[in-house]
Write an enzyme that holds these catalytic residues in place. Structure first.
Site, PDB file in Angstrom:
ATOM      1  N   GLU A 155       4.250   4.796  -3.046  1.00  0.00           N
ATOM      2  CA  GLU A 155       3.762   3.615  -2.348  1.00  0.00           C
ATOM      3  C   GLU A 155       3.390   2.634  -3.441  1.00  0.00           C
ATOM      4  O   GLU A 155       2.543   2.920  -4.277  1.00  0.00           O
ATOM      5  CB  GLU A 155       2.562   4.004  -1.494  1.00  0.00           C
TER       6      GLU A 155
ATOM      7  N   CYS B  43      -3.344  -2.301  -1.236  1.00  0.00           N
ATOM      8  CA  CYS B  43      -1.887  -2.430  -1.107  1.00  0.00           C
ATOM      9  C   CYS B  43      -1.525  -3.312   0.069  1.00  0.00           C
ATOM     10  O   CYS B  43      -0.400  -3.796   0.160  1.00  0.00           O
ATOM     11  CB  CYS B  43      -1.253  -1.060  -0.956  1.00  0.00           C
TER      12      CYS B  43
END
Lengths: 529, 529
Positions: free
Chosen positions: B264, B301
């Site tokens: 990720e 994120c």
């Protein structure tokens, strides 16, 4: 019937100067039809069309996609005798096999249609919101599987229908909502094109968007590489050799945006022959195995290429029965000369390795003029197998290697040493299972399908099938290339947060208009809410 | 409490000569504890232990694994104040955030425990055999998800608990039945080790196999690379930068046996601000956005780094409110000096690009001595954004770029030009939706989670969450790294063909002893048969 042109959505195109022909596998005679190699401009056009089609096709309902899949099956049936004859000529496969394969191809399309009509395959998950939750309100989130985008399919030499133009990769991608571009197989351009025409016709008849399907002729690597490298391509399906699949995988991973490649490649499908089973029913195991190894001239990805057993009296008795059954097998025409030559080369190489002895050949010799291969059985000791990586490679064709292990520990080591596999099998009686549990555990870690007292050939098309195993059998053991789950390869989950009802897909609406199974707040139901 | 050694299963080891320390993010002061860099021999030992543990752990029942996960949560809670303080010191995050993150970490473990206890997650499919079928009998096939093998986890700098040693990757892999080796994060070795001790203790207390969990300290790339390259490693989880994740991905794909990497990485999480929404509620959107961009100093994120709007009066009015709200935000200590320096560099670089103008800064200036970063808002015209790839990159921290598009067509082009994303959002009124449907469609193809009238920060832990989107947001958009489905990353399907009842896993036995949902002959049920 055959025009030899590339199919670009609803049009055809023949801009390329290179032309190719295909040959009769048995006689070598050149067949009718000249096939225009696709140009890089045609590759570009196919992808442009596919990308535009995706915007529309990704919104077409599952029920309408099901109708499209059924129309493809009907069109394929409608191609009748000329398609069957072309398949037979270009592959050397007998009529009964081609008829069976056509049935399988249509059954696959039909199976995906049923899955789409039922609808629950999208894995709908709904977690309801809670505006009163402290310290922060809980958002409403609903998730389902959505199509990835244009898919490129490389077809198989050994299944001119079921793993080719309208084979499981194409059917799965179209079912998932992805446009498809097929790279037509150079060994059976003709059969590929006839099926391509069937899909083109079905797409037009069903009002599908132009570009939902294209078929490009490619003889060398250029067309395939351009298709894989194109930024619009979002996934690749491949059935063929380890060398070919790995090259495409590496290419796809080296793109600026890496994409999934579902390559189904080589497999030697080991079978552990346990001593009590060999002692109890040597003849029936011998007959079953000889039949499986030579079925379709061993030109199956599930062909059992490695047999693993303990040295001893049971094995010696079994080998007598086995060689007898094997000698009775008959040479047949192979798919094409390239495959026969490769078989002969790898077969000969294997027999030259240290400690390998020839155990049996079919009594009848192969007729080279008819492109026949000869069934071959070899034997090697466990220690020689362990010491020699060359013996771990697949010999594509009717060849199998019996590995004699000196004891149970060596048997386990041998099983641990084999590559990742599509299948692994065990022939066992009850006593064997308790004595060899650790060997069975090893087999379960090596393969995608574990078979008990059976052979791996014959891959059932059903929801529970797993056709995909650890590398190098496939590049992605998490997915199957046979059965209902094969369409899961071409989708990804998309979560919708805070969306009003009217903007959600049908699958996620509160009233559940499609009546599908959904996981709502942790519980499975077909309820509305 | 902190020993600084590597955790190798149930033992500790400190063979390496290199030692490292961590610092207080705010003050720069060196913290207690010297951490021994793992040697390549220790990497080998950890993998050997994990491989041996896998043979046992893969057979441990889901209910027992659930007990283990709950024990880990209890041990983490039991670490009390010292863990909270160490997290605060090593990350600069405030106590309330660490307490919240600890709760989230335990909630994740608890959620997976519930999924295991319920049991249906294994996707059991059963197709019953039919010995009477012609021309060949139908074999009985049953399939379920099985663990892949040892998993290597690289932990996140921005979540010292929830995405670190016992974070979602570790919890998911252990839930799936895979042993885990965590590469301890150099920025918070201390917090990582305390949690590692908690897992070690829980594993021993629950009678799990030695080697089910290890934690290795690695400062540079050597330890991580050795872990990824080891043949026993079957999957990798990673949370961090695009550069780091892509390097591990490439390494894993270049192995003799390529393995899945769930990285990720970066995401700019675009938000389309549609005109009617801006006209109707400029103040509330301004406040919500400013809050989301500066939350946790933008070190998420899911931080919204790109805002896309149409030039015009609505936008001008909104920008007034937005800059006002933004100016009121406050600088805070960033995770570590490396991250602050990177933020300042990328922030300054963005502001230097052609056409980029500074729109707002927090009124309060950042205190460099306390390692603070300053919230920054910039603006650029659509054409300049389209012409400049540098502006498409993530600026990790409290930075956002407003892109003013000249018309709807340019807006669509801008949205099409952005990279793959974890999330995309739209602020819209009803009229906006009909007018901008094509833009919303583009957003849905770009991301894993699509948000309507909300912001992407705040990732709910639930079954419907999708935290994973097209590259470069993640390396595998088909899977989620948050929520119940995160454990699907570490399993693969295994089909059992022709197995006698007593040899099948509980999940697949006819009597359905676990009472799980299964797909039997195409129908979902919890029935036995």
């Amino acid at each position: 019937m055959i025009h030899g042109k590339n199919i670009l959505g609803f049009t055809v195109s023949a801009e390329g100067k290179q032309k190719h022909q295909t040959v009769n596998s048995r006689s070598g005679e050149i067949l009718a039809g000249e096939f225009n190699e696709a140009t890089l401009e045609e590759v570009e056009q196919a992808l442009e069309k596919a990308q535009n089609a995706f915007e529309l096709y990704s919104k077409v309902s599952g029920k309408t996609r099901a109708t499209f899949l059924r129309a493809i099956a009907a069109q394929i049936e409608g191609m009748g005798e000329p398609l069957v004859e072309r398949c037979m000529a270009e592959t050397g496969l007998p009529e009964v096999r081609i008829l069976g394969e056509r049935k399988r191809t249509c059954f696959q399309l039909e199976s995906f249609a049923k899955v789409l009509e039922e609808g629950s395959w999208v894995e709908a998950r709904i977690d309801r919101g809670d505006a009163t939750r402290a310290p922060v309100p809980k958002p409403e989130i609903r998730k389902m599987l959505r199509p990835m985008g244009p898919v490129v399919v490389f077809t198989a030499s050994n299944f001119p229908l079921a793993y080719s133009t309208a084979g499981v990769d194409t059917a799965a991608a179209l079912a998932a909502g992805c446009p498809v571009i097929v790279k037509n197989h150079a060994a059976h351009f003709g059969a590929g094109e006839i099926v391509g025409q069937a899909i083109q016709k079905a797409a037009q008849d069903c009002g599908m968007p132009d570009g939902v399907f294209s078929l490009l002729n490619g003889f060398g690597f250029e067309v395939g590489q351009a298709l894989v490298k194109h930024p619009y391509t979002k996934a690749v399906g491949f059935t063929g050799s380890l060398q070919g699949g790995k090259a495409l995988f590496d290419l796809a991973q080296s793109r600026e945006e890496p994409i999934p490649v579902f390559a189904e490649m080589g497999s030697t499908n080991p079978i552990a022959l346990l001593p009590k089973a060999l002692a109890t029913r040597p003849d029936s195991i011998a007959e079953t195995l000889a039949g499986s190894i030579t079925l379709g001239m061993g030109q199956f990805c599930t062909n059992p290429g490695l047999l693993v057993a303990l040295a001893g009296e049971e094995l010696d008795n079994f080998v007598d029965a086995f060689t007898k059954a094997f000698v009775a097998s008959t040479p047949q025409t192979m798919l094409n000369t390239k495959i026969r030559e490769s078989y002969e080369r790898l077969n000969a190489q294997a027999l030259e390795q240290t400690g390998v002895e020839l155990l049996a050949l079919s009594e009848k010799v192969a007729d080279a003029a008819s492109n026949e291969g000869r069934p071959t059985l070899a034997r090697v000791m466990g220690k020689d197998f362990l010491a020699n990586p060359a013996l771990h490679q697949e010999v594509f064709g009717p060849f199998s290697l019996l590995i004699c292990c000196s004891d149970k520990s060596e048997m386990k080591t041998v099983l641990e040493s084999v590559h990742g596999q599509l299948t692994s099998s065990v022939m066992a009686e009850d006593d064997d299972v308790s004595a060899f549990q650790d060997c069975i555990d090893v087999l379960s870690r090596k393969a995608g399908r574990l078979i008990f007292n059976g052979v791996p050939t014959g891959v059932e098309v059903c929801a529970a099938m797993q056709h995909g195993g650890p590398f190098p059998a496939t590049t992605d053991a998490r997915f199957s290339s046979v059965g209902d789950d094969a369409l899961k390869r071409f989708v990804r989950p998309l979560a919708y947060q805070g969306f009003p009802e009217e903007l959600l897909p049908e699958e996620l609406k509160a009233e559940n208009p499609l009546e599908i199974w959904r996981l709502i707040d942790g519980g499975w139901s077909r309820d509305s809410f």
